[in-house]
Design an enzyme around this catalytic site. Sequence first.
Site, mmCIF file in Angstrom:
data_model
loop_
_atom_site.group_PDB
_atom_site.id
_atom_site.type_symbol
_atom_site.label_atom_id
_atom_site.label_comp_id
_atom_site.label_asym_id
_atom_site.label_seq_id
_atom_site.Cartn_x
_atom_site.Cartn_y
_atom_site.Cartn_z
ATOM 1 N N GLU A 217 67.929 51.365 -29.771
ATOM 2 C CA GLU A 217 66.742 52.146 -29.399
ATOM 3 C C GLU A 217 66.345 53.119 -30.519
ATOM 4 O O GLU A 217 66.448 54.340 -30.371
ATOM 5 C CB GLU A 217 66.994 52.864 -28.080
ATOM 6 C CG GLU A 217 67.251 51.882 -26.943
ATOM 7 C CD GLU A 217 67.433 52.518 -25.579
ATOM 8 O OE1 GLU A 217 67.564 53.765 -25.498
ATOM 9 O OE2 GLU A 217 67.454 51.775 -24.583
ATOM 10 N N GLU A 313 69.629 44.498 -23.384
ATOM 11 C CA GLU A 313 70.061 45.549 -22.458
ATOM 12 C C GLU A 313 69.109 45.730 -21.294
ATOM 13 O O GLU A 313 67.889 45.743 -21.456
ATOM 14 C CB GLU A 313 70.214 46.899 -23.176
ATOM 15 C CG GLU A 313 70.774 47.989 -22.261
ATOM 16 C CD GLU A 313 70.837 49.355 -22.928
ATOM 17 O OE1 GLU A 313 71.223 49.426 -24.111
ATOM 18 O OE2 GLU A 313 70.492 50.354 -22.265
#
Length: 463
Positions: A217, A313
């Site tokens: 991220e 994810e």
Amino acid sequence: MLLRLFLIASVLFQSVLLKKVQVYLTTGDQSKKLSQEADLYPSNSNGRQIHIDRYRRYQTMEGFGAAMTNSAAFVIYHSSKRQEIMQHLFSNTSGIGISYIRLTMGGSDFMAVPPYTYDDLPQGVNNDFNMDYFDISKDRAFVIPMLKQARSINPNLKIIATPWSAPAWMKTTNSLYGGDFRGESQYQQAYSKYFVKFIQAYKSEGVEINAITIQNEPLNNQNGYPTMYMSSQIQRDLIKYHLGPEFRKNNINTKIIIYDHNWDHPEYPGDILNDQTAAQYVSGVGWHCYGGDATEPGNFHASHPNIDIYHTECSGGDWANNFSDNLVWNMDNLFIQQPHNLAKTVLLWNLALNENHGPQVQVGGCHGCRGVLTVHSGSGQYESEVEYYVIGHLSKVVQPGAVRIESTDKVGDLRSVAFQHKDGTIAIIVLNKASHSNSFSLNIDGSHYNYNLPAKSVASFLY
């Protein structure tokens, strides 16, 4: 033409010999969970058809699973049911046969010990461009033993590794918690060496790293747990001038996966891949489920057809406690739709957490996240959460190397996806989103297999 006719004849001949279809069922009312049902046999078509076309072929699958975080490794390692849990996760006979896991490289928001990286410096030392202090010894406590045991149960298990933060000395804040990666060339070169040494160190432990992402991220910069902002320009230059060449120089075949963030910012990986020098080193793009549209990876692949798609994810948690709703959402948006959007993996977040959704030592982040398993701290007893069955409906019947094939993906409230293995075996997963049962007929090689799927339930069929 003669070869095609021969292949068709061979398939038809095999279908006569292998008429039955195995069935695994999970119902929204939880009365059945990956329950093996009575085999199906050919009959006359009944109701709506889901047509399977083994000659229209798409991506080759690499696997399904979840993440071996520091917390996940800790709760499994210290459970009195450790051996049973590992079989439950990684064995295809006594468990669901998880085939792909994501490994956190050092600190994340799920830690059983204080967060760390592999190049934390002693007081008074300001940098380590030669990686003289590089050390994976903290992983040897319980992370590496869990990976080795998982591989011993499933030798074909693949691992993708991801850092939440570079070592603190490589960051503008000089801290693992938040901050930006320093963009100067010497830091990019040092970080490239960091990845090389990590892959080599794990190989020396007998653990092969199949792929890495450069940053979890990269647009997420928070101070409560290890995070790091990294612009697409810096990630591009890191790959282009340092990481890609370092991998080649050291004969490292580990795949480089970029982005590793939500569906809502496809321009980030696009910026990197628009540079052809950087793109030559990139194998794929990683995606998360926490923002944007689930169809975005497919749209992105249409613009970049030579780049693979990886779903890396998505987490369940206290915000979604209804078993049937979770079953439907995960199957629909992730484990059916992402393969239709060319994903080669579908991975969830923590493999296991304790009854308090932890441990989380010296970190914030997600306090309500749910593991695939809940392992109780005192007794060592464990519970399989809805995510366990979601993964299992794919990992138990779809082996790495299977190719996604054409199927009628939407028929009313029914959703489906299909795969063919090298031996010709076909796996079909069908979801019923409706609040009532739905009957349908699987059309495989001209034979029909009828089934009535209960409300908000999923079935895996193995032909």
